[in-house]
Design an enzyme around this catalytic site. Structure first.
Site, PDB file in Angstrom:
ATOM      1  N   HIS A 182      -6.561 -21.298   9.617  1.00 51.31           N
ATOM      2  CA  HIS A 182      -7.912 -21.640   9.184  1.00 51.31           C
ATOM      3  C   HIS A 182      -8.614 -20.451   8.518  1.00 51.31           C
ATOM      4  O   HIS A 182      -9.219 -20.598   7.452  1.00 51.31           O
ATOM      5  CB  HIS A 182      -8.756 -22.138  10.359  1.00 51.31           C
TER       6      HIS A 182
ATOM      7  N   ASP B 128       0.864  -1.178   0.000  1.00 54.83           N
ATOM      8  CA  ASP B 128       0.000   0.000   0.000  1.00 54.83           C
ATOM      9  C   ASP B 128       0.903   1.230   0.000  1.00 54.83           C
ATOM     10  O   ASP B 128       2.128   1.120   0.044  1.00 54.83           O
ATOM     11  CB  ASP B 128      -0.959  -0.035   1.185  1.00 54.83           C
TER      12      ASP B 128
ATOM     13  N   CYS C   6     -14.093 -28.019   6.218  1.00 53.92           N
ATOM     14  CA  CYS C   6     -12.794 -27.439   5.877  1.00 53.92           C
ATOM     15  C   CYS C   6     -11.691 -28.494   5.861  1.00 53.92           C
ATOM     16  O   CYS C   6     -11.675 -29.418   6.668  1.00 53.92           O
ATOM     17  CB  CYS C   6     -12.475 -26.356   6.905  1.00 53.92           C
TER      18      CYS C   6
ATOM     19  N   ASP D 295      -8.167  -7.103   0.274  1.00 58.92           N
ATOM     20  CA  ASP D 295      -7.201  -7.379   1.342  1.00 58.92           C
ATOM     21  C   ASP D 295      -7.800  -6.890   2.638  1.00 58.92           C
ATOM     22  O   ASP D 295      -8.625  -5.963   2.639  1.00 58.92           O
ATOM     23  CB  ASP D 295      -5.893  -6.617   1.129  1.00 58.92           C
TER      24      ASP D 295
ATOM     25  N   CYS E 125      -8.336 -27.632   6.012  1.00 64.84           N
ATOM     26  CA  CYS E 125      -7.066 -27.036   6.427  1.00 64.84           C
ATOM     27  C   CYS E 125      -6.413 -27.873   7.526  1.00 64.84           C
ATOM     28  O   CYS E 125      -7.054 -28.731   8.140  1.00 64.84           O
ATOM     29  CB  CYS E 125      -7.248 -25.586   6.868  1.00 64.84           C
TER      30      CYS E 125
ATOM     31  N   CYS F  20      -8.324 -27.809  10.876  1.00 69.53           N
ATOM     32  CA  CYS F  20      -9.576 -28.565  10.951  1.00 69.53           C
ATOM     33  C   CYS F  20      -9.354 -30.065  10.815  1.00 69.53           C
ATOM     34  O   CYS F  20     -10.137 -30.861  11.325  1.00 69.53           O
ATOM     35  CB  CYS F  20     -10.561 -28.054   9.902  1.00 69.53           C
TER      36      CYS F  20
END
Lengths: 368, 368
Positions: free
Chosen positions: A335, A93, A304, A266, A306, A309
């Site tokens: 997660h 940014d 999920c 973002d 991931c 999880c």
């Protein structure tokens, strides 16, 4: 070719589209969520964790990196990619948002902003040229024009003044920017006023940036107002340029933004709430700290895949959060990022397979 | 067979030996360093990170887990292994050390210890039976007898009294313990007095535990005194039982302990100093925070193959530490554990290859 933006598929019913944006560090698929790595690290995530959750691009914050460790050190380390060991695309940014929200004793002039560091109170100045100089040193793939963010709520005259200055600063940023391996995006401002947003877009489009940020939204206004502004603005945006809705990171806003034609998002939200023990799941937010999860030996999100999880229970995560254990921040961050990044991947798939509206309806039902 | 301890090789010049200790969750190679997972997590490490640094066994702290989340919850989760998703061996301490060092308003009676929680001031009681009951519920592979730790420095009479009570409590622990899938180790006390240490060992050996802890060392006494006590004690210890030097975790003490015949070590040191930004390297400690590393773009330890050293520089780690970033704790913890665990693996190799003394001489030279 660097910075080519290719539209793969457009949705027939909405403004949504699937695209590919090419950068010197690789191609990113849009619509996309970009994790924020404020201080040259996405908090509590290693670069390999980020790759595991399939982050394609991350952010760096120019203001923070300028303050610490200093853009000179990062430049001597071979740029931000080398410094933090991230070989995929990075976006920085402009520092504008932080200068206007974090610092003390600000004086805003046409030349730029005088302010004091939020860390040690030391005096600094950043204007458009300075912001570009710092971003050139950091070496991200995509950099942003230095803008003025109107605090919310704001009067029409104030929003107009800030928007007009942002236009003048965007011109100076463009004139000063020289690195061909960095794409400079302009930022549309104009507060909550549609005519100001349109005027801002018109002037920036005339300058022909390779992409456009939409700044100053998600700053406290009601979500329907944000969506209205997007709906009004999007039809005038060129199809062949990426559109980046800055600082927006709730799951519903990502979905609603993407169906209105936004390509990039973002926000610190998924990583910040993770560190406070809140998870984003397919059925809404889960406040892991709550006593109700004390003996809940099921995963955070049954749907999920991931690492968190697949391996840990809500009861265990609650224990980690209650005990202020770093691992709690690590696992919930992993997660949450996986959730938002996957959500955008699923949305791209739905667009490509011509079933976006049923995907969105299903999402709105599930996600309270 | 569970808890069989097999000696693979003995060093001809020193008391060092290489062994294999079999447990229900797998075999561990000794001498070994065991990372401490106080609150059901080795701070800042995922279980897969622990496997990457080749941790074979970790510790859990009975006192902390009893306080939070409570051994009942862990038991209902299927035991500590399931709760924290660690499928290799676990050792729990007895809670004695924490009760004597962390709590307030302690009253020690022959029955046990009354104290108040360090978290909320609530009243609790733990005696030998209570400690074993909690450790049975947690379900570690190796559990420890509830002992009295003499504060250092101490008078002879006080050390004697504490040691004798520890013996009586060890007997009660043994009588109360029933789970055959958990090995209960006795703990040798006796402060800094060799005759008390020998008396303690003699009484415990008569009770025939499957392994022996050596407690109350590394509590502030000079290191040579600790080594002297070990040298005096070791000859009377049975060869076929593992010897665990509790709470010792500096690289030099590990090496010096192992050559005197110690098989197991644990300590929060490598993980704690990591979170303060100090790394253990092959040439001694590196205080990453120091300004001297600001633009040092070399790895923490050139000789190290861990994820941190293969991917990040001292300059970057310094930036993370200075910026209080969680990733700094994660990366330095990973390195420090890898360092101590590898050091013990190298030592085992040196013993097996009959070159321990040259290994130790080299280590003493390099490690200042």
């Amino acid at each position: 070719m660097s910075f080519e933006f290719e539209i793969i598929k457009e949705c027939k019913d909405t403004g949504a589209r699937v695209g590919k944006l090419y950068t010197p560090h690789g191609c990113i698929d849009t619509p996309i969520f970009m994790p924020v790595g404020t201080q040259a690290t996405v908090k509590a995530m290693t670069p390999r964790d980020l790759k595991e959750v399939e982050a394609q691009i991350i952010l760096g914050n120019t203001y923070h990196l300028y303050m610490r460790p200093g853009e000179d050190i990062i430049e001597r380390a071979g740029g931000l990619h080398n410094f933090m060991n991230w070989d995929r695309p990075i976006l920085t940014d402009s520092g504008g948002f932080q200068v206007f929200s974090l610092t003390k004793l600000r004086t805003i002039e046409e030349e730029g902003v005088h302010f004091r560091s939020h860390i040690d109170g030391s005096k600094h100045f950043i204007g458009p040229e300075e912001s570009i100089r710092i971003q050139n040193a950091l070496g991200a793939d995509i950099i942003m024009a230095f803008d003025v963010c109107s605090p919310y709520p704001h009067e029409y005259d104030k929003a107009k003044e800030d928007m007009e200055r942002t236009i003048r600063w965007a011109k100076r940023c463009k004139d000063f920017h020289s690195r061909e391996d960095q794409a400079l995006f302009g930022i549309i401002q104009g507060g909550m006023y549609k005519d100001l947003r349109r005027a801002s877009a018109e002037d920036l489009l005339a300058m022909d940036f390779p992409g456009y940020g939409i700044g100053g939204l998600s700053v406290g206004e009601p979500k329907p107002l944000m969506y209205e502004i997007l709906e009004d603005l999007m039809p005038m945006m060129p199809k062949d340029k990426p559109r980046y809705l800055m600082g927006v990171g709730s799951a519903d806003s990502l979905v609603e933004g993407a169906i209105r034609g936004v390509d990039m998002f973002d926000c610190v939200l998924p990583t910040r709430i993770a560190r406070n023990g809140t998870a984003m799941t397919s059925s809404g937010r889960v406040v892991v700290r709550n006593a109700t999860y004390k003996e809940d030996f099921t995963p955070l999100d049954e749907e999920c895949n991931c690492y968190t999880c697949k391996n840990f229970t809500r009861g265990y995560l609650r224990h980690l959060v209650k005990s202020n254990e770093i691992l709690g921040s690590m696992l919930i961050t992993m997660h949450n990022l996986n959730f938002l990044i996957s959500l955008m991947a699923e949305m791209r798939e739905a667009i490509i397979e011509d079933r976006l509206m049923s995907f969105v309806e299903d999402f709105r039902q599930r996600y309270k």
